[in-house]
Scaffold this motif. Structure first.
Motif, PDB file in Angstrom:
ATOM      1  N   ASN A 162     -18.978  10.785  42.019  1.00 62.02           N
ATOM      2  CA  ASN A 162     -17.632  10.678  41.446  1.00 62.02           C
ATOM      3  C   ASN A 162     -16.716  11.818  41.863  1.00 62.02           C
ATOM      4  OD1 ASN A 162     -18.328   8.282  40.074  1.00 62.02           O
ATOM      5  ND2 ASN A 162     -19.241   9.485  38.437  1.00 62.02           N
ATOM      6  N   TRP A 163     -16.866  12.296  43.089  1.00 70.26           N
ATOM      7  CA  TRP A 163     -16.042  13.406  43.574  1.00 70.26           C
ATOM      8  C   TRP A 163     -14.553  13.086  43.514  1.00 70.26           C
ATOM      9  CZ3 TRP A 163     -12.882  12.007  47.492  1.00 70.26           C
ATOM     10  CH2 TRP A 163     -13.242  10.898  48.244  1.00 70.26           C
ATOM     11  N   GLN A 164     -14.203  11.801  43.667  1.00 71.80           N
ATOM     12  CA  GLN A 164     -12.793  11.422  43.678  1.00 71.80           C
ATOM     13  C   GLN A 164     -12.141  11.549  42.300  1.00 71.80           C
ATOM     14  OE1 GLN A 164     -15.489   9.523  44.080  1.00 71.80           O
ATOM     15  NE2 GLN A 164     -15.043   7.355  43.955  1.00 71.80           N
ATOM     16  N   TYR A 165     -12.951  11.745  41.274  1.00 74.16           N
ATOM     17  CA  TYR A 165     -12.431  11.869  39.916  1.00 74.16           C
ATOM     18  C   TYR A 165     -12.575  13.285  39.351  1.00 74.16           C
ATOM     19  CZ  TYR A 165     -12.861   6.835  40.355  1.00 74.16           C
ATOM     20  OH  TYR A 165     -12.756   5.540  40.808  1.00 74.16           O
ATOM     21  N   VAL A 166     -12.776  14.259  40.208  1.00 76.46           N
ATOM     22  CA  VAL A 166     -13.024  15.628  39.755  1.00 76.46           C
ATOM     23  C   VAL A 166     -11.953  16.102  38.787  1.00 76.46           C
ATOM     24  CG1 VAL A 166     -13.073  18.043  40.518  1.00 76.46           C
ATOM     25  CG2 VAL A 166     -14.449  16.351  41.689  1.00 76.46           C
ATOM     26  N   PHE A 167     -10.686  15.834  39.080  1.00 75.90           N
ATOM     27  CA  PHE A 167      -9.614  16.338  38.221  1.00 75.90           C
ATOM     28  C   PHE A 167      -9.216  15.356  37.126  1.00 75.90           C
ATOM     29  CE2 PHE A 167      -8.935  18.650  42.223  1.00 75.90           C
ATOM     30  CZ  PHE A 167      -9.199  19.910  41.737  1.00 75.90           C
ATOM     31  N   ARG A 168      -9.602  14.115  37.262  1.00 76.11           N
ATOM     32  CA  ARG A 168      -9.206  13.123  36.272  1.00 76.11           C
ATOM     33  C   ARG A 168     -10.233  13.011  35.153  1.00 76.11           C
ATOM     34  NH1 ARG A 168      -8.373   7.272  38.256  1.00 76.11           N
ATOM     35  NH2 ARG A 168     -10.254   6.772  37.124  1.00 76.11           N
ATOM     36  N   ASN A 169     -11.458  12.641  35.473  1.00 71.50           N
ATOM     37  CA  ASN A 169     -12.491  12.477  34.452  1.00 71.50           C
ATOM     38  C   ASN A 169     -13.638  13.463  34.619  1.00 71.50           C
ATOM     39  OD1 ASN A 169     -11.148  10.277  33.327  1.00 71.50           O
ATOM     40  ND2 ASN A 169     -12.126   8.855  34.720  1.00 71.50           N
ATOM     41  N   GLY A 170     -13.903  13.842  35.859  1.00 72.20           N
ATOM     42  CA  GLY A 170     -15.052  14.695  36.131  1.00 72.20           C
ATOM     43  C   GLY A 170     -15.012  16.019  35.415  1.00 72.20           C
TER      44      GLY A 170
END
Length: 129
Positions: free
Chosen positions: A101-109
């Protein structure tokens, strides 16, 4: 939107926005950031306490938590452009490292990672001048 928050912190946004993003009093810190070395010197007051409406949860205010989790060297960026480059480098480093889930690091990660794991994304990224 993190760039916008950083612009407010730098004092380069219209003055009206300063009231919406005050510095934290220092009494409450994001989880895992009670250790002073893990906090940067521009911690913002996070109004999100779990009682907000869905619209508020989808607003820029939800990004205060990720902003407060950033490492000092990222917040030390003197321009929004260099700040955003460091954010992009961290996401690229997380992708290269195979983080799920690297693409969501700032959103959900950021909400599911420990402070140490989140900040490691920035240590893997090459330094940006």
């Amino acid at each position: 939107m993190l760039g916008f928050i950083h612009k407010v912190v730098l004092g380069k946004a219209p003055k009206q926005f300063l009231a919406f993003f005050p510095l934290s009093s220092g009494s409450r810190f994001p989880r895992d950031l009670r250790v002073p070395e893990a906090r940067h010197n521009c911690q913002l007051h996070d109004p999100m306490d779990g009682t907000q409406t869905n619209m508020m949860k989808r607003s820029v205010f939800r990004l205060i938590y990720p902003y407060n989790m950033l490492p000092q060297r990222v917040v030390d960026s003197t321009t929004v452009s260099s700040f955003q480059q460091k954010l992009q480098q961290a996401v690229k480093a997380a992708a290269r490292d195979g983080r799920s889930n690297w693409q969501y690091v700032f959103r959900n990660g950021v909400f599911s990672l420990s402070a140490h794991s989140f900040q490691q994304c920035f240590s893997m990224a090459p330094a940006v001048a």
